[in-house]
Design a protein around this motif. Structure first.
Motif, PDB file in Angstrom:
ATOM      1  N   ALA A  88       0.820  -1.217   0.000  1.00 26.19           N
ATOM      2  CA  ALA A  88       0.000   0.000   0.000  1.00 26.19           C
ATOM      3  C   ALA A  88       0.850   1.261   0.000  1.00 26.19           C
ATOM      4  O   ALA A  88       0.442   2.288  -0.572  1.00 26.19           O
ATOM      5  CB  ALA A  88      -0.930  -0.006   1.208  1.00 26.19           C
ATOM      6  N   GLY A  94       3.938  -2.238  -4.928  1.00 22.23           N
ATOM      7  CA  GLY A  94       2.564  -2.699  -5.016  1.00 22.23           C
ATOM      8  C   GLY A  94       2.214  -3.279  -6.365  1.00 22.23           C
ATOM      9  O   GLY A  94       1.389  -4.193  -6.464  1.00 22.23           O
ATOM     10  N   TYR A 152      -4.774  -3.964   3.177  1.00 18.85           N
ATOM     11  CA  TYR A 152      -4.324  -3.178   2.018  1.00 18.85           C
ATOM     12  C   TYR A 152      -5.425  -2.230   1.560  1.00 18.85           C
ATOM     13  O   TYR A 152      -5.177  -1.040   1.304  1.00 18.85           O
ATOM     14  CB  TYR A 152      -3.932  -4.135   0.891  1.00 18.85           C
ATOM     15  N   GLN A 153      -6.652  -2.744   1.486  1.00 12.49           N
ATOM     16  CA  GLN A 153      -7.772  -1.909   1.054  1.00 12.49           C
ATOM     17  C   GLN A 153      -8.016  -0.760   2.026  1.00 12.49           C
ATOM     18  O   GLN A 153      -8.282   0.375   1.629  1.00 12.49           O
ATOM     19  CB  GLN A 153      -9.027  -2.776   0.913  1.00 12.49           C
ATOM     20  N   ARG A 156      -5.422   1.993   1.703  1.00 10.14           N
ATOM     21  CA  ARG A 156      -5.589   2.760   0.476  1.00 10.14           C
ATOM     22  C   ARG A 156      -6.798   3.686   0.519  1.00 10.14           C
ATOM     23  O   ARG A 156      -6.940   4.541  -0.361  1.00 10.14           O
ATOM     24  CB  ARG A 156      -5.746   1.791  -0.705  1.00 10.14           C
TER      25      ARG A 156
END
Length: 573
Positions: A88, A94, A152-153, A156
């Motif tokens: 990230a 990434g 990770y989501q 972000r």
């Protein structure tokens, strides 16, 4: 009252919460000591003491399985905090790390076991510890990818105003990670940890009862107990296994996950006034116990002094000077990874090209298309069912407390326990296995969608809901303008993981057995299961490679563009 005065000093020394905490801690130490017993025994002892279906042994088997799953969860969390953060934070890294995560998620658990079992057994030659490494790693592969994608989501999609506030307070990257980004990601991460723990139960049979070619290894545990019960067609033993699973899930829900859910509620971006917050007796015990409070204070002090050793990079000039250095390190790591991946792919392709006829490769691709069709249909049906339910539950914390243990148990329910029903129904009513074995693929993976939707619904700001109410937005318009855009990034994360998990579950669901009766559906999962049972390493590599290729291509062409679209257009700012 006077006669109690001599004992007043005891009350100042320890409260009832301290006594309860002492009992829990001693019980945990005893549990770890008991499960660690025999790790250095020779492997021959496992064969000398065969597994028994006597329910008396189930508490010991349940303890061994729970220990493996908690160990795998610990390593999954460590992997998540490092790998997902790197992916990230660095665009260069990434671009490679996320596709690698896609590939790892798509590799079937039988493929991991077949390829890595020799390596882990060699770490402790001739000892039970090596076999435990195999089982823990197999469970790790069913937990880590979901948690990493969730973290990770979240990293972000941190709201822009929070990042600006961190800049205003001149937080260093290290402190920003622990004081802003990790707390923001914790609610979704905890929900996915619960689902990952349950997902480990789904594959616990394959991880504890390992058969590769002519070699067979069965570790004491609930998974191997279920495998033996299926082999002997013992319905009573399966009933005892289900009861044991229910008790274990309720225990770690009360002692681990419910306290975590109540604790991370403080990190929600929006707190609606007057809303009932989640509670937990275990969390109350930890907060009121002097013993645990002292240990927590010592941990906080250690983190504080460690953070002071990290230099702040709040100066723009310093950041500009260090940016080329970070780029160089990224390029170095990415180059090493590219070389390693390219070498591995070249070796695999060389083996496949030399030993794979064109007809067999086309046959395996055709089987993969059949499995792909099942996955798409099942994901679509699961989305229609669980998206509205997840939004409704996520916006009602009291309902979430009721749904949480139920969903954990259902997600943990191994498809193997439904084999008797599936085999009996297909044989008696002469049903088509290609159709009626398919629901077993989504049995455990559909819950990734539900848990991620619940986590996403909890982040919908209260003012957004109030604005929708004031403007009279309701019905399908409310879903189209408020609910679905808010949960879309979380849905895509859950759908990606559910899709990969369904591909993985195909190896269990497309080839089922009950005693000596075996039912198979045409598909790539049955092909890999047959290859693993025969120990055909070439076919295992071919099946795993084709499955990984299909999953990665689908993710690149469909899921990833949808994810970036949701992240860009519907990010909460």
């Amino acid at each position: 009252m006077k006669r109690f005065e001599p004992y007043v000093f005891l009350k100042g020394l320890a409260s009832r919460w301290d006594v309860l905490a002492f009992i829990v801690v001693i019980g945990l130490i005893a549990f770890l000591g008991e499960t660690a017993h025999g790790l250095f025994d020779p492997l021959a002892k496992l064969e000398a003491i065969p597994l028994s279906l006597d329910p008396v042994h189930l508490p010991e088997y349940a303890a061994r399985t729970t220990f493996r799953m908690l160990a795998a969860l610990f390593f999954s969390l460590l992997f998540t905090l490092t790998y997902a953060t790197w992916a990230a934070k660095s665009e260069r890294a990434g671009r490679l790390l996320v596709p690698i995560l896609d590939i790892l998620q798509s590799v079937p658990i039988l493929g991991f076991i077949s390829i890595t079992s020799v390596f882990f057994l060699s770490l402790a030659p001739g000892r039970v510890l090596g076999a435990e490494f195999v089982a823990i790693f197999a469970i790790f592969t069913s937990q880590a990818w979901n948690m990493a994608f969730s973290f990770y989501q979240s990293l972000r999609t941190v709201p822009v105003e929070l990042m600006e506030a961190a800049e205003s307070f001149r937080l260093s990257p290290w402190m920003r990670f622990w004081q802003l980004e990790t707390p923001f990601a914790l609610p979704a991460l905890v929900w996915n940890m619960m689902l990952s723990m349950s997902g480990g139960w789904f594959f616990v049979v394959a991880s504890e009862s390992i058969t590769v070619g002519n070699s067979s290894l069965a570790l004491p545990g609930v998974g191997s107990y279920i495998a033996l019960a299926i082999q002997q067609k013992n319905l009573g033993a399966i009933g005892w296994a289900i009861l044991t699973m229910l008790i274990v899930i309720l225990l770690y829900d009360q002692l681990l996950f419910r306290p975590l859910v109540a604790w991370v509620d403080r990190f929600r971006v929006e707190q609606e006034p007057g809303e009932r917050v989640p509670d937990s007796w275990a969390l109350t015990m930890m907060r009121r116990s002097r013993i645990i409070k002292a240990a927590t204070l010592a941990f906080h002090n250690a983190v504080f002094w460690t953070s002071r050793l990290v230099k702040r990079t709040d100066n723009t000039l310093v950041e500009q000077q260090e940016r080329p250095k970070r780029r160089s390190l990224d390029l170095l790591w990415v180059s090493l990874l590219v070389v390693a991946v390219a070498g591995g792919l070249w070796h695999i392709l060389a083996v496949l090209i030399n030993h794979t006829p064109l007809a067999e490769a086309l046959h395996v691709c055709g089987l993969a298309c059949l499995t792909m069709a099942r996955v798409f249909i099942l994901i679509a049906l699961a989305s229609v069912v669980w998206v509205p339910i997840g939004v409704w539950v996520g916006m009602r914390p009291r309902a979430a407390q009721v749904v949480q243990p139920i969903a954990q148990f259902m997600a943990a329910f191994p498809a193997n326990l439904l084999f008797p029903i599936a085999v009996y129904g297909i044989v008696v009513w002469k049903l088509n296995p290609d159709v009626f074995l398919s629901p077993l693929m989504i049995l455990g993976t559909q819950w990734y969608i539900l848990f991620n939707i619940i986590a996403g619904a909890t982040t919908i700001p209260a003012e957004m809901r109030y604005a929708a109410t004031n403007f009279g937005i309701r019905g399908w318009l409310w879903w189209r303008r408020v609910a679905l855009p808010a949960v879309l990034p979380f849905y895509v994360t859950g759908a990606i993981t559910a899709s990969g998990g369904s591909w993985n579950a195909a190896q269990v669901s497309e080839l089922v057995s009950w005693g000596h009766t075996q039912i198979r559906a045409r598909g790539l999962g049955a092909y890999i299961a047959d290859a693993a049972a025969m120990g055909n390493f070439h076919q295992i590599i071919l099946g795993v490679g084709v499955m990984s290729l299909f999953v990665v291509v689908i993710n690149r062409l469909f899921w990833r563009p949808l994810y970036y679209y949701a992240e860009r257009k519907y990010r909460m700012t």
